[in-house]
Design a protein around this motif. Sequence first.
Motif, PDB file in Angstrom:
ATOM      1  N   ARG A   1      44.272  43.040  -3.017  1.00 46.17           N
ATOM      2  CA  ARG A   1      43.997  42.452  -4.334  1.00 46.17           C
ATOM      3  C   ARG A   1      42.499  42.494  -4.636  1.00 46.17           C
ATOM      4  N   GLN A   2      41.677  42.217  -3.629  1.00 44.57           N
ATOM      5  CA  GLN A   2      40.236  42.246  -3.844  1.00 44.57           C
ATOM      6  C   GLN A   2      39.732  43.663  -4.071  1.00 44.57           C
ATOM      7  N   GLN A   3      40.294  44.628  -3.347  1.00 42.97           N
ATOM      8  CA  GLN A   3      39.873  46.014  -3.538  1.00 42.97           C
ATOM      9  C   GLN A   3      40.193  46.488  -4.958  1.00 42.97           C
ATOM     10  N   ARG A   4      41.282  46.025  -5.504  1.00 39.66           N
ATOM     11  CA  ARG A   4      41.689  46.429  -6.851  1.00 39.66           C
ATOM     12  C   ARG A   4      40.620  46.082  -7.881  1.00 39.66           C
ATOM     13  N   SER A   5      39.940  44.977  -7.688  1.00 39.43           N
ATOM     14  CA  SER A   5      38.872  44.580  -8.605  1.00 39.43           C
ATOM     15  C   SER A   5      37.518  45.149  -8.192  1.00 39.43           C
ATOM     16  N   TYR A   6      37.344  45.428  -6.913  1.00 42.00           N
ATOM     17  CA  TYR A   6      36.071  45.933  -6.406  1.00 42.00           C
ATOM     18  C   TYR A   6      35.905  47.422  -6.716  1.00 42.00           C
ATOM     19  N   VAL A   7      37.001  48.182  -6.628  1.00 47.29           N
ATOM     20  CA  VAL A   7      36.976  49.617  -6.942  1.00 47.29           C
ATOM     21  C   VAL A   7      37.992  49.837  -8.058  1.00 47.29           C
ATOM     22  N   LEU A   8      37.531  49.769  -9.297  1.00 45.86           N
ATOM     23  CA  LEU A   8      38.436  49.911 -10.435  1.00 45.86           C
ATOM     24  C   LEU A   8      38.930  51.345 -10.594  1.00 45.86           C
ATOM     25  N   ASP A   9      38.234  52.299 -10.019  1.00 43.74           N
ATOM     26  CA  ASP A   9      38.620  53.706 -10.129  1.00 43.74           C
ATOM     27  C   ASP A   9      38.936  54.250  -8.743  1.00 43.74           C
ATOM     28  N   PRO A  10      40.193  54.230  -8.318  1.00 47.19           N
ATOM     29  CA  PRO A  10      40.541  54.741  -6.983  1.00 47.19           C
ATOM     30  C   PRO A  10      40.152  56.204  -6.783  1.00 47.19           C
ATOM     31  N   LEU A  11      40.037  56.977  -7.863  1.00 51.60           N
ATOM     32  CA  LEU A  11      39.672  58.379  -7.722  1.00 51.60           C
ATOM     33  C   LEU A  11      38.250  58.538  -7.187  1.00 51.60           C
ATOM     34  N   SER A  12      37.429  57.517  -7.324  1.00 51.59           N
ATOM     35  CA  SER A  12      36.046  57.608  -6.855  1.00 51.59           C
ATOM     36  C   SER A  12      35.915  57.427  -5.348  1.00 51.59           C
ATOM     37  N   LEU A  13      36.948  56.920  -4.690  1.00 50.14           N
ATOM     38  CA  LEU A  13      36.868  56.699  -3.246  1.00 50.14           C
ATOM     39  C   LEU A  13      37.048  58.010  -2.487  1.00 50.14           C
ATOM     40  N   PRO A  14      36.196  58.287  -1.495  1.00 52.42           N
ATOM     41  CA  PRO A  14      36.440  59.446  -0.636  1.00 52.42           C
ATOM     42  C   PRO A  14      37.805  59.347   0.034  1.00 52.42           C
ATOM     43  N   ALA A  15      38.445  60.454   0.244  1.00 56.25           N
ATOM     44  CA  ALA A  15      39.818  60.464   0.756  1.00 56.25           C
ATOM     45  C   ALA A  15      39.925  59.808   2.124  1.00 56.25           C
ATOM     46  N   GLU A  16      38.859  59.892   2.935  1.00 57.54           N
ATOM     47  CA  GLU A  16      38.949  59.368   4.308  1.00 57.54           C
ATOM     48  C   GLU A  16      38.644  57.877   4.401  1.00 57.54           C
ATOM     49  N   VAL A  17      38.188  57.250   3.321  1.00 59.33           N
ATOM     50  CA  VAL A  17      37.862  55.818   3.346  1.00 59.33           C
ATOM     51  C   VAL A  17      39.151  55.003   3.381  1.00 59.33           C
ATOM     52  N   ARG A  18      39.141  53.965   4.197  1.00 60.70           N
ATOM     53  CA  ARG A  18      40.308  53.085   4.326  1.00 60.70           C
ATOM     54  C   ARG A  18      39.888  51.627   4.182  1.00 60.70           C
ATOM     55  N   LEU A  19      40.791  50.837   3.628  1.00 64.24           N
ATOM     56  CA  LEU A  19      40.562  49.396   3.546  1.00 64.24           C
ATOM     57  C   LEU A  19      40.872  48.770   4.899  1.00 64.24           C
ATOM     58  N   ARG A  20      39.956  47.964   5.407  1.00 64.30           N
ATOM     59  CA  ARG A  20      40.132  47.283   6.687  1.00 64.30           C
ATOM     60  C   ARG A  20      39.758  45.812   6.510  1.00 64.30           C
ATOM     61  N   TRP A  21      40.016  45.025   7.569  1.00 67.16           N
ATOM     62  CA  TRP A  21      39.723  43.597   7.500  1.00 67.16           C
ATOM     63  C   TRP A  21      39.550  43.040   8.898  1.00 67.16           C
ATOM     64  N   TYR A  22      38.744  41.980   8.967  1.00 73.85           N
ATOM     65  CA  TYR A  22      38.602  41.167  10.173  1.00 73.85           C
ATOM     66  C   TYR A  22      39.278  39.820   9.911  1.00 73.85           C
ATOM     67  N   VAL A  23      39.942  39.295  10.916  1.00 70.05           N
ATOM     68  CA  VAL A  23      40.596  37.992  10.790  1.00 70.05           C
ATOM     69  C   VAL A  23      39.904  37.001  11.717  1.00 70.05           C
ATOM     70  N   PRO A  24      39.980  35.705  11.422  1.00 72.12           N
ATOM     71  CA  PRO A  24      39.314  34.717  12.278  1.00 72.12           C
ATOM     72  C   PRO A  24      39.953  34.626  13.651  1.00 72.12           C
ATOM     73  N   SER A  25      39.128  34.363  14.648  1.00 63.98           N
ATOM     74  CA  SER A  25      39.624  34.170  16.008  1.00 63.98           C
ATOM     75  C   SER A  25      40.129  32.739  16.169  1.00 63.98           C
ATOM     76  N   ARG A  26      40.725  32.472  17.312  1.00 57.62           N
ATOM     77  CA  ARG A  26      41.227  31.120  17.577  1.00 57.62           C
ATOM     78  C   ARG A  26      40.074  30.117  17.626  1.00 57.62           C
ATOM     79  N   VAL A  27      38.918  30.551  18.131  1.00 55.84           N
ATOM     80  CA  VAL A  27      37.765  29.653  18.199  1.00 55.84           C
ATOM     81  C   VAL A  27      37.260  29.320  16.798  1.00 55.84           C
ATOM     82  N   GLU A  28      37.237  30.296  15.899  1.00 56.85           N
ATOM     83  CA  GLU A  28      36.745  30.074  14.536  1.00 56.85           C
ATOM     84  C   GLU A  28      37.712  29.276  13.675  1.00 56.85           C
ATOM     85  N   TRP A  29      38.965  29.219  14.082  1.00 54.36           N
ATOM     86  CA  TRP A  29      39.995  28.625  13.239  1.00 54.36           C
ATOM     87  C   TRP A  29      39.741  27.158  12.923  1.00 54.36           C
ATOM     88  N   GLY A  30      39.192  26.427  13.857  1.00 46.99           N
ATOM     89  CA  GLY A  30      38.981  25.005  13.634  1.00 46.99           C
ATOM     90  C   GLY A  30      37.763  24.687  12.796  1.00 46.99           C
TER      91      GLY A  30
END
Length: 357
Positions: free
Chosen positions: A177-206
Motif C-alpha cells: 500500500r505504501q509503495q503504491r503512493s511512493y511510486v505512482l508510476d510502476p513503469l519507472s521502476l527498474p525490472a530487478e527492483v523488489r519491494l522488501r521489508w524488515y519486521v521488529p524482533s522479539r526484543v523490539e516488540w515491547g
Amino acid sequence: MTADDSRPRRPVLPGVPEVADDGWEPWAGSGAQRGRTNRLAIAAFVLGLLGGVLGAVLAVVALRRIRRTGERGRGFAVAGLVLFGVWALVLLLVLTVPPSRPEPESGVRGLRVGDCFRVEGTPSGTRTAPDEVTEVPCTEPHDAELVDRLPGYERYADEAYPGTAALSTRAESACRRQQRSYVLDPLSLPAEVRLRWYVPSRVEWGADPQITCYLAAGGSPLTRPLRQDATVLRPEQLAYLMAVRDFDEARGVLAAQGPTASPAELRTMVGRAASAHAGMWLALSGGTWPAQAQEPIGKLVAQAQGAAVAWRDAEKAPDRDQMLRLVAQAEQRRDPQTELAVRRALGLSTTQGEPAR
C-alpha cells in the motif's frame, strides 16, 4: 532637665509654654510616616516574583526613599532585588547552556522516507532490521531506498509477539500500500527492483516495534532515486498518473486472474475495471494539460469514450463467456501508441526503468 538626661530637647519659642515630649527626635518625618510601609517596596517585591526588570528599578527607588523618610518595607525592596537576580541568572543559563538533545537513532530508525542506504555484512534474506546501515546520496551506488516505517502492532498495543513469519505477511500488504503512493508510476521502476521489508524482533516488540518498507536493488546497485510522487513529479505528470492508476491496476488484475476466476469473481473484477475506466475518462477529459500533451490526450479520451459502452455491457453480461468477449472488445479500443505519445509529451517513462524527466 536632670544631669543624666542627654537627649536633645525641642527648642522653646518665646511666649510658648514648654510641654513634655518624650518621643521627639531631630530628623525629618513624622511618626505616621515611619509606621507606613513603602508602596514602591511592595511593588518591587511583586514584580520580582514575576521576573520583571521594572522590579529592580522600583526596589532601588524604594530603598532610597526609605532611607530618606524612615518608612518600613526595606525587606520587601531587598527581596525584590534578590528575586530579580535569580530570574536574571536563570535567563542567562537558558541562553548560554545548550539544550540536551536525544542521541540520534541508529540503523534504519535513523533514516527518513526517501533516504538511500547500503547494508554491509547482512544476509539478503534477513527479516529483522540490521544494527548498522550507511546512508548515502541516492546518486551514489546503494542497496536500498526507504519507502516508509509503519507501526508493528496490527490492532492493539498489548498484542503478543506473533513471530517473524506472521509479521512478514502483515508487512507485505502494508508495504505494498505504501509503495503504491511512493511510486505512482510502476513503469519507472527498474525490472530487478523488489519491494522488501524488515519486521521488529522479539526484543523490539515491547518498546516501539516498527515495520520498515524499502525498495531493494537487484543484481547491481542503484544509482538514482526511485521515488515518484507529489514531492518530485510536476503537476501535469501527477495528474495523469492519478487519473490512470486505478484503471491500469484493475486491468492488470483482470488480465492475470480473470481467465481462471469464477463467474462471481470475474463479475467483481469487471465491475471494478468498468468503474475505474469511467473515472479515468472523466479525469482526463476535465484536466488542464500542457500544449504538447493536448493532442495525444484528446485521442486517449476519444478511445476511452469508444470503449465505455463495451465496459458497461461487460459489467451487465449474463454469463462468463460474454463478459470476457465484451472485455476483449473494450481492450481493442486502446492504442498503446497513443498512451506512449501522452507519456512522451508529459516527460514520463516510456520503457521499464526509465525515470521521469
